[in-house]
Design an enzyme around this catalytic site. Structure first.
Site, PDB file in Angstrom:
ATOM      1  N   LYS A   1      -1.756 -16.641 -27.110  1.00  0.00           N
ATOM      2  CA  LYS A   1      -2.694 -15.717 -27.675  1.00  0.00           C
ATOM      3  C   LYS A   1      -2.306 -13.994 -26.945  1.00  0.00           C
ATOM      4  O   LYS A   1      -3.383 -13.300 -27.307  1.00  0.00           O
ATOM      5  CB  LYS A   1      -3.670 -16.139 -26.614  1.00  0.00           C
ATOM      6  CG  LYS A   1      -4.591 -17.822 -26.937  1.00  0.00           C
ATOM      7  CD  LYS A   1      -5.701 -17.606 -26.149  1.00  0.00           C
ATOM      8  CE  LYS A   1      -5.087 -19.434 -26.246  1.00  0.00           C
ATOM      9  NZ  LYS A   1      -6.155 -19.838 -25.169  1.00  0.00           N
ATOM     10  N   GLY A   2      -2.081 -13.859 -25.966  1.00  0.00           N
ATOM     11  CA  GLY A   2      -2.080 -13.007 -25.132  1.00  0.00           C
ATOM     12  C   GLY A   2      -1.768 -11.433 -26.017  1.00  0.00           C
ATOM     13  O   GLY A   2      -2.060 -10.339 -25.918  1.00  0.00           O
TER      14      GLY A   2
ATOM     15  N   GLU B   1       5.251  -9.344 -29.669  1.00  0.00           N
ATOM     16  CA  GLU B   1       4.889  -9.699 -28.723  1.00  0.00           C
ATOM     17  C   GLU B   1       3.684  -8.769 -27.704  1.00  0.00           C
ATOM     18  O   GLU B   1       4.376  -8.043 -27.153  1.00  0.00           O
ATOM     19  CB  GLU B   1       6.176 -10.602 -28.083  1.00  0.00           C
ATOM     20  CG  GLU B   1       6.101 -10.674 -27.307  1.00  0.00           C
ATOM     21  CD  GLU B   1       5.559 -12.464 -26.697  1.00  0.00           C
ATOM     22  OE1 GLU B   1       4.536 -12.437 -26.804  1.00  0.00           O
ATOM     23  OE2 GLU B   1       5.795 -13.572 -25.688  1.00  0.00           O
ATOM     24  N   ASP B   2       3.658  -9.748 -26.360  1.00  0.00           N
ATOM     25  CA  ASP B   2       2.646  -8.750 -25.165  1.00  0.00           C
ATOM     26  C   ASP B   2       4.186  -8.575 -24.688  1.00  0.00           C
ATOM     27  O   ASP B   2       3.997  -7.411 -23.495  1.00  0.00           O
ATOM     28  CB  ASP B   2       2.013  -9.707 -24.325  1.00  0.00           C
ATOM     29  CG  ASP B   2       2.141 -10.932 -24.398  1.00  0.00           C
ATOM     30  OD1 ASP B   2       2.948 -11.589 -24.714  1.00  0.00           O
ATOM     31  OD2 ASP B   2       1.028 -11.882 -23.408  1.00  0.00           O
TER      32      ASP B   2
ATOM     33  N   ASP C   1      10.050 -11.917 -21.075  1.00  0.00           N
ATOM     34  CA  ASP C   1       9.806 -12.245 -19.546  1.00  0.00           C
ATOM     35  C   ASP C   1      11.878 -12.289 -19.217  1.00  0.00           C
ATOM     36  O   ASP C   1      12.121 -12.089 -19.669  1.00  0.00           O
ATOM     37  CB  ASP C   1       9.388 -13.295 -19.334  1.00  0.00           C
ATOM     38  CG  ASP C   1       9.747 -13.463 -17.198  1.00  0.00           C
ATOM     39  OD1 ASP C   1       9.426 -12.666 -16.667  1.00  0.00           O
ATOM     40  OD2 ASP C   1       9.667 -14.936 -17.440  1.00  0.00           O
TER      41      ASP C   1
ATOM     42  N   LYS D   1      10.481  -6.630 -19.039  1.00  0.00           N
ATOM     43  CA  LYS D   1      11.247  -7.385 -17.497  1.00  0.00           C
ATOM     44  C   LYS D   1      12.909  -7.572 -18.481  1.00  0.00           C
ATOM     45  O   LYS D   1      13.406  -8.759 -17.732  1.00  0.00           O
ATOM     46  CB  LYS D   1       9.921  -8.048 -16.595  1.00  0.00           C
ATOM     47  CG  LYS D   1       8.955  -7.882 -16.489  1.00  0.00           C
ATOM     48  CD  LYS D   1       8.303  -9.613 -15.982  1.00  0.00           C
ATOM     49  CE  LYS D   1       6.679  -9.471 -15.826  1.00  0.00           C
ATOM     50  NZ  LYS D   1       6.327 -11.012 -15.195  1.00  0.00           N
TER      51      LYS D   1
ATOM     52  N   PHE E   1       3.972  -9.686 -11.195  1.00  0.00           N
ATOM     53  CA  PHE E   1       3.166 -10.915 -12.340  1.00  0.00           C
ATOM     54  C   PHE E   1       1.726  -9.526 -12.853  1.00  0.00           C
ATOM     55  O   PHE E   1       1.400  -9.222 -12.268  1.00  0.00           O
ATOM     56  CB  PHE E   1       2.291 -11.645 -12.318  1.00  0.00           C
ATOM     57  CG  PHE E   1       2.143 -12.460 -12.806  1.00  0.00           C
ATOM     58  CD1 PHE E   1       3.541 -13.010 -13.794  1.00  0.00           C
ATOM     59  CD2 PHE E   1       0.846 -12.610 -13.325  1.00  0.00           C
ATOM     60  CE1 PHE E   1       2.381 -13.959 -14.838  1.00  0.00           C
ATOM     61  CE2 PHE E   1      -0.334 -14.170 -14.074  1.00  0.00           C
ATOM     62  CZ  PHE E   1       1.096 -14.247 -15.160  1.00  0.00           C
TER      63      PHE E   1
ATOM     64  N   ASP F   1      -2.971 -13.034 -19.286  1.00  0.00           N
ATOM     65  CA  ASP F   1      -3.363 -13.572 -18.637  1.00  0.00           C
ATOM     66  C   ASP F   1      -3.202 -14.213 -16.737  1.00  0.00           C
ATOM     67  O   ASP F   1      -1.570 -14.694 -17.455  1.00  0.00           O
ATOM     68  CB  ASP F   1      -4.087 -14.697 -19.509  1.00  0.00           C
ATOM     69  CG  ASP F   1      -3.032 -15.832 -20.064  1.00  0.00           C
ATOM     70  OD1 ASP F   1      -1.656 -15.772 -20.074  1.00  0.00           O
ATOM     71  OD2 ASP F   1      -3.062 -17.515 -19.122  1.00  0.00           O
TER      72      ASP F   1
ATOM     73  N   ARG G   1      -7.534 -11.209 -19.792  1.00  0.00           N
ATOM     74  CA  ARG G   1      -7.295 -10.899 -21.283  1.00  0.00           C
ATOM     75  C   ARG G   1      -8.251 -10.002 -21.409  1.00  0.00           C
ATOM     76  O   ARG G   1      -7.385  -9.071 -22.102  1.00  0.00           O
ATOM     77  CB  ARG G   1      -7.032 -11.952 -22.398  1.00  0.00           C
ATOM     78  CG  ARG G   1      -6.086 -13.068 -21.730  1.00  0.00           C
ATOM     79  CD  ARG G   1      -6.072 -13.726 -23.159  1.00  0.00           C
ATOM     80  NE  ARG G   1      -5.580 -15.210 -22.977  1.00  0.00           N
ATOM     81  CZ  ARG G   1      -4.328 -15.606 -23.085  1.00  0.00           C
ATOM     82  NH1 ARG G   1      -3.484 -14.478 -22.769  1.00  0.00           N
ATOM     83  NH2 ARG G   1      -3.723 -17.007 -22.732  1.00  0.00           N
TER      84      ARG G   1
HETATM   85  P1  IMP Z   1       9.538 -15.591 -22.144  1.00  0.00           P
HETATM   86  O1  IMP Z   1       9.654 -16.643 -22.571  1.00  0.00           O
HETATM   87  O2  IMP Z   1      10.178 -16.353 -20.437  1.00  0.00           O
HETATM   88  O3  IMP Z   1      10.134 -14.628 -22.211  1.00  0.00           O
HETATM   89  O4  IMP Z   1       8.537 -16.282 -21.389  1.00  0.00           O
HETATM   90  C1  IMP Z   1       7.476 -14.759 -21.980  1.00  0.00           C
HETATM   91  C2  IMP Z   1       5.712 -15.065 -22.024  1.00  0.00           C
HETATM   92  O5  IMP Z   1       5.795 -15.132 -20.825  1.00  0.00           O
HETATM   93  C3  IMP Z   1       4.845 -13.909 -23.077  1.00  0.00           C
HETATM   94  O6  IMP Z   1       4.002 -14.063 -23.720  1.00  0.00           O
HETATM   95  C4  IMP Z   1       3.802 -14.254 -21.776  1.00  0.00           C
HETATM   96  O7  IMP Z   1       3.211 -14.924 -22.173  1.00  0.00           O
HETATM   97  C5  IMP Z   1       4.240 -14.771 -19.939  1.00  0.00           C
HETATM   98  N1  IMP Z   1       4.109 -13.446 -19.373  1.00  0.00           N
HETATM   99  C6  IMP Z   1       5.687 -13.504 -18.911  1.00  0.00           C
HETATM  100  N2  IMP Z   1       5.554 -12.168 -18.037  1.00  0.00           N
HETATM  101  C7  IMP Z   1       3.975 -12.173 -17.745  1.00  0.00           C
HETATM  102  C8  IMP Z   1       3.118 -12.072 -17.064  1.00  0.00           C
HETATM  103  O8  IMP Z   1       3.782 -10.570 -16.064  1.00  0.00           O
HETATM  104  N3  IMP Z   1       2.221 -12.248 -17.461  1.00  0.00           N
HETATM  105  C9  IMP Z   1       1.695 -12.687 -17.791  1.00  0.00           C
HETATM  106  N4  IMP Z   1       2.344 -13.657 -18.636  1.00  0.00           N
HETATM  107  C10 IMP Z   1       3.191 -13.681 -18.186  1.00  0.00           C
HETATM  108 MG    MG Z   2       0.851 -15.793 -22.248  1.00  0.00          MG
END
Ligand code: IMP
Ligand code: MG
Length: 181
Positions: free
Chosen positions: A43-44, A99-100, A103, A131, A152, A159, A165
């Protein structure tokens, strides 16, 4: 008030506007003469996508996908489950995934791979935030709004337990907010 839970603003409204205009301009130049399929990861990313698409001048269609990580526990398996799939066919399309925040990179790595396997003509990624210090899988991200440290973040779509959000900026929560959960 939701604002009372924020310790510090990380990306303010003005900077978000600048990022959307810069990335929208780059995308419009890079895809001149083409039509794109914008894939928003729910959703982000919906808040960022809503602003970004209004800065893109090439014709586009919108679609949505929602994924979740497989497996229980603290370590994600790196395999994702599609909770909501696209309505449209990816085959032959020039796709931009929105993508928002990136990570570990696992979510995007998997969605990127899935859309390529479905025969997309091209797949590029556009993220508001990244990040880099947290990356576990190498994903090629063509459009990055801003690199952020390992904190975070919430707001502007991001969220914490489904809250925050709706904040019009990206910020850091006060530590006592985590302590309450
Ligand atoms: P990844 O698959 O580990 O790259 O995770 C990405 C997802 O983790 C993003 O789409 C977010 O939903 C969530 N996420 C990662 N870091 C944060 C943060 O600092 N705040 C909120 N959501 C996060
Ligand atoms: Mg998320």
């Amino acid at each position: 008030m939701v604002h009372d839970d924020i310790k510090e603003v990380f990306v303010d409204k003005e900077e978000i506007k600048e990022i959307c205009e810069r990335l929208g301009g780059e995308i419009s130049r890079d895809y001149a003469g083409k039509e794109i399929l914008v894939v928003v990861i729910l959703k982000g990313s919906m808040v960022f996508a809503a602003d970004l698409i209004r800065c893109i001048s090439v014709p586009l269609r919108l679609d949505f996908i929602q994924a979740s990580s497989y497996g229980e526990g603290t370590k994600s398996s790196g395999i994702i489950k599609i909770k909501k799939d696209l309505d449209s066919r990816a085959e032959g399309k020039h796709i931009i995934i929105i993508e928002d925040i990136i990570d570990s990179g696992k979510t995007l790595f998997n969605i990127h791979k899935l859309l390529e396997e479905r025969g997309a003509a091209s797949v590029n990624i556009c993220t508001l935030l990244s990040k880099p210090s947290r990356r576990e899988i190498d994903v090629d991200v063509k459009y990055i709004g801003k690199e952020v440290p390992d904190e975070f973040l919430v707001g502007y779509g991001l969220d914490f337990a489904e809250k925050y959000r709706s904040l019009p900026y990206v910020g850091v929560l006060k530590p006592q907010v985590y302590a309450k959960v």
